[in-house]
Design a protein around this motif. Sequence first.
Motif, PDB file in Angstrom:
ATOM      1  N   ASP A 104       0.872  -1.183   0.000  1.00  0.00           N
ATOM      2  CA  ASP A 104       0.000   0.000   0.000  1.00  0.00           C
ATOM      3  C   ASP A 104       0.903   1.225   0.000  1.00  0.00           C
ATOM      4  OD1 ASP A 104      -1.770   2.121   0.510  1.00  0.00           O
ATOM      5  OD2 ASP A 104      -3.104   0.845   1.687  1.00  0.00           O
ATOM      6  N   ILE A 143      -0.845  -7.279   3.574  1.00  0.00           N
ATOM      7  CA  ILE A 143      -0.119  -6.079   3.140  1.00  0.00           C
ATOM      8  C   ILE A 143       1.166  -6.028   3.945  1.00  0.00           C
ATOM      9  CG2 ILE A 143      -0.179  -3.560   2.998  1.00  0.00           C
ATOM     10  CD1 ILE A 143      -3.312  -3.889   2.832  1.00  0.00           C
ATOM     11  N   THR A 354      -4.335   3.802  -0.671  1.00  0.00           N
ATOM     12  CA  THR A 354      -5.699   3.903  -0.137  1.00  0.00           C
ATOM     13  C   THR A 354      -6.052   5.297   0.366  1.00  0.00           C
ATOM     14  OG1 THR A 354      -4.793   2.905   1.888  1.00  0.00           O
ATOM     15  CG2 THR A 354      -6.015   1.465   0.385  1.00  0.00           C
ATOM     16  N   TYR A 364     -10.592  -0.299   6.744  1.00  0.00           N
ATOM     17  CA  TYR A 364      -9.475  -1.180   6.393  1.00  0.00           C
ATOM     18  C   TYR A 364      -9.775  -2.592   6.890  1.00  0.00           C
ATOM     19  CZ  TYR A 364      -6.200   2.502   4.942  1.00  0.00           C
ATOM     20  OH  TYR A 364      -5.574   3.522   4.270  1.00  0.00           O
ATOM     21  N   TYR A 368      -8.339  -1.379   0.694  1.00  0.00           N
ATOM     22  CA  TYR A 368      -7.269  -1.811  -0.209  1.00  0.00           C
ATOM     23  C   TYR A 368      -7.832  -2.653  -1.348  1.00  0.00           C
ATOM     24  CZ  TYR A 368      -2.765  -3.481  -1.851  1.00  0.00           C
ATOM     25  OH  TYR A 368      -1.671  -3.750  -2.637  1.00  0.00           O
TER      26      TYR A 368
END
Length: 447
Positions: A104, A143, A354, A364, A368
């Motif tokens: 991210d 992530i 994001t 979250y 994402y």
Amino acid sequence: MSALVALAMLPAHLQAAPRAIPETTDDVRRLPIPPVDRSTEPVVVITGGTLIDGRGAAPIPDAVVVMQGDRIVSAGPAGVTAVPAGAARRIDATGLYILPGLIDLHIHFTQQRCDDFGKYSDSPAGAAIRGVALAEQLISAGITAARDVGTVDDVALRIKEAVDRGIIRGPRVLWSGRIIATTGGHGDEVTSTATGRQKPALGGPSKGFNGPWEWRTAVRQQVRNLADWIKLGAPADKEELAAAIEEAHSLGVPVAIDSYGKYTDWAIEAGVDTIEHPLLMSDQAVPLMKKHGTAFVPTIGAFDNLLNGGYPSAGIPSGGFYHTHSRRFVIDQQDHLKRVAEAYRAGVPIGVGTDIPFENDTRYPDAYFRELDYLSEAGMSNAAVLASATRVGAEILGMGDKLGTIEKGKIADLLIVGANPLESLKNLRDVRYVVADGKLVVEGPAR
């Protein structure tokens, strides 16, 4: 005597080229460190799964991935990839899919959580607590690397250190300090974005910078404070943008900009590394990005949230930007998707980011995966979106030699999911295992 003649007269051992630095820190600053001996580190082996290594080749069924310490030792088909005896851990991934950890490129660890945050005063300590909670959400979703592009004090740095030291679970963190802005520009306004609420004491003394030398000084201060990236904000003079970008690059640090309109074009021409957001982009922006090698982190979902529902907990209504001097334009989501499609066709590197400012406890990690869907809606194939989330993201981050693919020598950041993400991006939500820095940090049900 010429320099070349003098060099030729030197003993052979003094004429040799300088040795490459054998080890560096695992961030974009690349500080030299003593050689690391991983020979005594435990070996972890993944077997049986289908490997999508991130390099663009066809998936490899019945694959083997061997890791030792924080590095990948080997990866490939079971028949030709040796499995060391005495591995400390074997993970049976039969029927599962192995791929690089996700990245991210646009988060803020310090952003708000919960619908009651307005009842409480804030502080850097409070921001750090929120950041720890977000770090856990990110790593649990696979992530394994995140770029924080604007923090409070040194919160993102301390989260980075806490992850590196094993104090908390979270993604690998690369961070920038406070956004560098002009007086009254984005990042130095006296009203809160989109609500029009005046900050206490009108935000206190201005934290803006004015003129090329002040912008250079601001960059130097952030590099001194160990920032991995520099974040700029528009509006700004062309000379200010150019000075900051030149200064950062002279110090080996990349630059992102939160921008719009002509400021985006100016920043690209000055050599900025990433454009954050697709706001009010000109018809010249994408050709300029292609020409100058600029990457694009569109954060489509961040603006869809504003258009469709707003952020009720923050008193931000649905529909767009309100009460914000540096955002005096209409959000055009169709134009945003058009710019992403144009960039994709032109071969501009596109990353996944994001940028969710509120309600992070519920938005979250869904934000994402929704961002991946927006890139797909813009015309990118599943393979291209997956590349943006892994290999391309790592290259944009300045970490392409260490992250983003599963191959010998890379950092062992891996995600194992239950079904093929090339068939459906939704399969990325089916997380079974996450390996970060060679450590198994998320483990699904026993197999």
